[in-house]
Design an enzyme around this catalytic site. Structure first.
Site, PDB file in Angstrom:
ATOM      1  N   ASN A   9       0.877  -1.175   0.000  1.00 52.03           N
ATOM      2  CA  ASN A   9       0.000   0.000   0.000  1.00 52.03           C
ATOM      3  C   ASN A   9       0.914   1.224   0.000  1.00 52.03           C
ATOM      4  OD1 ASN A   9      -1.810   2.033   0.443  1.00 52.03           O
ATOM      5  ND2 ASN A   9      -2.315   1.435   2.550  1.00 52.03           N
ATOM      6  N   LYS A  11       0.141   4.231  -0.299  1.00 53.59           N
ATOM      7  CA  LYS A  11      -0.533   5.419   0.258  1.00 53.59           C
ATOM      8  C   LYS A  11      -0.274   6.618  -0.664  1.00 53.59           C
ATOM      9  CE  LYS A  11       0.157   3.434   4.796  1.00 53.59           C
ATOM     10  NZ  LYS A  11      -0.153   3.556   6.201  1.00 53.59           N
ATOM     11  N   HIS A  97      -9.593   0.872   4.416  1.00 47.84           N
ATOM     12  CA  HIS A  97      -8.360   1.107   5.167  1.00 47.84           C
ATOM     13  C   HIS A  97      -8.672   2.047   6.338  1.00 47.84           C
ATOM     14  CE1 HIS A  97      -4.344   2.465   6.194  1.00 47.84           C
ATOM     15  NE2 HIS A  97      -3.905   1.372   5.586  1.00 47.84           N
ATOM     16  N   GLU A  99      -7.174   4.494   7.517  1.00 49.43           N
ATOM     17  CA  GLU A  99      -6.985   5.932   7.243  1.00 49.43           C
ATOM     18  C   GLU A  99      -8.212   6.506   6.544  1.00 49.43           C
ATOM     19  OE1 GLU A  99      -3.149   5.528   5.359  1.00 49.43           O
ATOM     20  OE2 GLU A  99      -2.320   4.913   7.281  1.00 49.43           O
ATOM     21  N   GLU A 169      -5.777  -5.343  10.116  1.00 52.33           N
ATOM     22  CA  GLU A 169      -4.785  -4.314  10.399  1.00 52.33           C
ATOM     23  C   GLU A 169      -5.132  -3.614  11.712  1.00 52.33           C
ATOM     24  OE1 GLU A 169      -2.678  -2.945   6.605  1.00 52.33           O
ATOM     25  OE2 GLU A 169      -4.482  -1.758   6.765  1.00 52.33           O
ATOM     26  N   GLY A 175       1.848   2.071  10.801  1.00 51.78           N
ATOM     27  CA  GLY A 175       2.765   3.205  10.719  1.00 51.78           C
ATOM     28  C   GLY A 175       3.396   3.603  12.043  1.00 51.78           C
ATOM     29  N   SER A 215       2.978  -2.277  10.483  1.00 52.19           N
ATOM     30  CA  SER A 215       4.414  -2.262  10.758  1.00 52.19           C
ATOM     31  C   SER A 215       5.089  -3.605  10.462  1.00 52.19           C
ATOM     32  CB  SER A 215       4.696  -1.815  12.198  1.00 52.19           C
ATOM     33  OG  SER A 215       4.247  -0.486  12.385  1.00 52.19           O
TER      34      SER A 215
END
Ligand code: PEP
Length: 252
Positions: A9, A11, A97, A99, A169, A175, A215
């Site tokens: 990904n 991003k 996702h 985010e 996730e 992150g 991560s």
């Protein structure tokens, strides 16, 4: 047999030239080092998709998007439809996702609509689920993931569902440099597979790919992937560095 997959990904990183150079570098690597029964999906920003799709000629390597709109077409300025994504040659799209859920307020209901639109246009869906830290600390992480899957994904027919990949996730691991332990990942992946079995039956559950994201990097990928219910990874930061990403794929 379920597919073993590593998806990157990217991003909102890399301009077109940088992205194309990374895709070409990875493609050359996977021509020289064939994936065999594994698969790699590069989920790029929209503007990279057409060129990256064309550049990916290695068997088992394809491009994917990171989001799509839930409408077919029309007056939705700035949005990109599933049909447009498909027309670039991309085969997959990430939906849900964290985010997108957090920064853009995407609800379970909206994500179900996006998933429907993606599937209707022949895309495979990488459907993300996962709890935030306070939910894990409050011991409601299983309930949260159950709700996300039931509302976002389990309304689809068995045929549609078979074109979905689930990515667990934990938001507290994305992150942050903090990874779920192999035991935490396995526990949740087994739970997810049980939920799939209850909804669609044993055979479908056995054939569903469940990826871990958060991560994941070259140094911890092997221990995460060694778990029986972890079928690969959805990789953010580490997917931007060619050798690091290749090592993660190698760990699978
Ligand atoms: C992600 O954004 O899907 C992700 C897993 O990010 P990272 O690997 O950087 O934690």
């Amino acid at each position: 047999m379920r597919k073993k997959i590593v998806a990157g990904n990217w991003k909102m990183n890399m301009d077109l030239n940088e992205g194309l150079a990374l895709a070409e570098g990875l493609n050359n690597h996977f021509i020289a080092n064939p994936l065999k029964d594994r698969e790699v999906i590069l989920c790029t920003p929209f503007i990279h998709l057409a060129l990256v799709s064309r550049a990916l000629t290695a068997p088992g390597v394809s491009a994917g998007a990171q989001n799509c709109n839930d409408h077919k077409s029309g007056a939705y300025t700035g949005e990109v439809s599933a049909a447009m994504i498909r027309s670039t040659g991309a085969g997959s799209v990430i939906i849900g996702h964290s985010e997108r859920r957090t920064y853009y307020g995407e609800t379970d209901e909206l994500l179900a609509s996006k998933t429907a639109e993606a599937l209707r246009n022949g895309l495979r869906v990488i459907f993300c689920c996962g709890e935030v830290l306070s939910e894990r600390e409050g011991n409601i992480h299983f309930d949260v993931v159950k709700r996300q899957l039931e509302k976002g994904l389990f309304g689809f027919s068995e045929e549609d569902f078979s074109r979905c990949i689930i990515a667990y996730e934990p938001v507290w691991a994305i992150g942050t440099g903090v990874t779920a332990s192999p035991a935490q990942a396995q526990e949740m992946h087994a739970f997810i597979r049980e939920l799939v079995e209850k909804r669609y039956g044993k055979e479908v559950a056995e054939n569903t790919t469940v990826l871990y994201g958060g991560s994941c990097k070259a140094s911890n990928a092997a221990e995460l992937f060694a778990n029986p219910d972890v079928d690969g990874g959805l990789i953010g930061g580490a997917s931007l560095v060619r050798d690091e990403f290749c090592s993660i794929v190698n760990a699978l």
